[in-house]
Motif scaffolding. Structure first.
Motif, PDB file in Angstrom:
ATOM      1  N   ASN A 166       0.823  -1.206   0.000  1.00 10.45           N
ATOM      2  CA  ASN A 166       0.000   0.000   0.000  1.00 10.45           C
ATOM      3  C   ASN A 166       0.861   1.261   0.000  1.00 10.45           C
ATOM      4  OD1 ASN A 166      -2.403  -1.427  -0.025  1.00 10.45           O
ATOM      5  ND2 ASN A 166      -2.625  -1.420   2.201  1.00 10.45           N
ATOM      6  N   LYS A 178       1.981   1.755  -3.473  1.00  4.73           N
ATOM      7  CA  LYS A 178       0.879   2.254  -4.301  1.00  4.73           C
ATOM      8  C   LYS A 178       0.710   3.761  -4.121  1.00  4.73           C
ATOM      9  CE  LYS A 178      -2.044  -1.867  -4.778  1.00  4.73           C
ATOM     10  NZ  LYS A 178      -3.364  -2.477  -4.428  1.00  4.73           N
ATOM     11  N   VAL A 205       7.311  -0.654  -7.834  1.00  8.09           N
ATOM     12  CA  VAL A 205       6.266   0.153  -8.467  1.00  8.09           C
ATOM     13  C   VAL A 205       6.631   0.312  -9.933  1.00  8.09           C
ATOM     14  CG1 VAL A 205       5.004   2.334  -8.484  1.00  8.09           C
ATOM     15  CG2 VAL A 205       5.935   1.463  -6.344  1.00  8.09           C
ATOM     16  N   SER A 221       1.223   0.642 -10.929  1.00  7.20           N
ATOM     17  CA  SER A 221       0.889  -0.642 -10.320  1.00  7.20           C
ATOM     18  C   SER A 221       2.067  -1.161  -9.497  1.00  7.20           C
ATOM     19  CB  SER A 221       0.517  -1.666 -11.389  1.00  7.20           C
ATOM     20  OG  SER A 221       1.617  -1.927 -12.250  1.00  7.20           O
TER      21      SER A 221
END
Length: 332
Positions: free
Chosen positions: A51, A54, A299, A304
């Motif tokens: 996370n 992201k 990443v 993504s």
């Protein structure tokens, strides 16, 4: 039927054997449950790390939307040492850290880290921990004093670094220095846009995770078998130089981009390689590393997040670090 008092007392007690059996059963249950609990905790930490990445990918795209698709670099050139605010420093206002970013004066000359202390106005920024920049699986301290720097500044670290190159730009070992142009995305003075990623945004790494050091250094070459914590300091160049010391300064600052401890890296070694990273000055050969089992998170340029396994083919892996190498990238 009636029982005597003695018979009643005998029936109400556990025998020693029964007690030992109960204890053994409890111990077995704990032994069975503990690994499952540990695995569940690590799964939660790995999810949090994903996370975090992201959010970094989203912040990068918001930055590019603001700055005409320009990709964040590792600083700008000024007279003397570059003003090397890292790509993470540039992403602060796009990662819910606008208040911290307001403390960063991008016009202040930060200076050479080994020759002088960071300006006083930057001390608070340098030591501020940004939780989104840290992998929760990494046990290293979040804040360190880097032993080669003057004693006045303490730096907060990170687990996430931007792609400078694939690391295969031999015969010029200087090309893996964050002040030099690489075949990746990020170095001092880089002025790339999304259109320059001709390999495709789904085939190019923007950021990768690696492990933080603890800020120490040992002045010897005795075997230290933990490349998650230590990296090799080498003489001459990073490809052929002989080892001089063990260093544990990797990613101990998120603020500065060009220093050996800063968040700019390459893909020369595959994830969690048994070969420790190598550094000579700010030139370095690095691997994505993590305390997650089996690989490390990256990443991609489309924002993504992918988990790259330790066993990935080295040529495929290095191809993910080039923006325009023309490699055919299969499944990974």
């Amino acid at each position: 039927m009636f029982f005597t008092a003695r018979e009643q007392r005998t029936r109400s007690a556990f025998t020693l054997i029964e007690l030992l059996v109960v204890i053994a059963i409890i111990a077995i249950l704990i032994a069975l449950l503990l690994p499952a609990v540990q695995q569940a905790r690590e799964a939660a930490r790995r999810t949090q790390c994903k996370n975090n990445m992201k959010q970094i990918g989203l912040a990068m795209h918001n930055y590019m939307s603001t700055w005409a698709e320009s990709i964040p670099n590792a600083g700008g050139t000024l007279s003397g040492y570059p003003n090397d605010h890292s790509p993470l420093a540039k992403l602060l206002p796009y990662a819910d850290q606008a208040n911290l970013q307001n403390l960063v004066d991008f016009n202040i000359q930060m200076g050479h880290p080994a020759l002088g202390d960071l300006p006083v106005s930057m001390h608070e920024v340098a030591k501020t921990v940004v939780p989104m920049f840290l992998c929760p699986s990494d046990p290293a301290p979040a804040v360190n004093h880097i032993p080669t720097y003057p004693a006045g500044t303490v730096y907060a670290g990170t687990n996430y670094a931007m792609n400078q190159s694939s690391g295969i730009q031999i015969p010029d070992p200087g090309q893996v220095h964050p002040m030099r142009t690489g075949d990746g995305l990020c170095w001092v003075g880089a002025n790339l846009k999304m259109r320059d990623i001709t390999d495709g945004t789904t085939n190019t790494i923007a950021f990768a995770e690696s492990t933080r050091g603890n800020g120490t250094r040992t002045s010897n070459t005795d075997p230290i078998t933990n490349p998650l914590l230590y990296r090799r300091m080498v003489s001459s160049d990073v490809y052929t130089g002989s080892q001089t010391d063990w260093d544990s300064g990797r990613l101990t600052t998120w603020l500065r981009g060009t220093v050996p401890e800063g968040p700019v890296m390459n893909g020369y070694y595959t994830p969690n390689s048994d070969t420790a990273d190598a550094i000579n000055g700010s030139s370095k050969l690095t691997a994505a590393r993590s305390y997650h089992t089996g690989g490390a998170n990256v990443v991609l340029c489309d924002g993504s997040v992918r988990f790259v396994g330790d066993s990935i083919d080295v040529n495929l892996y290095r191809g993910l670090w080039t923006r325009g190498g023309g490699e055919v990238i299969g499944e990974f």
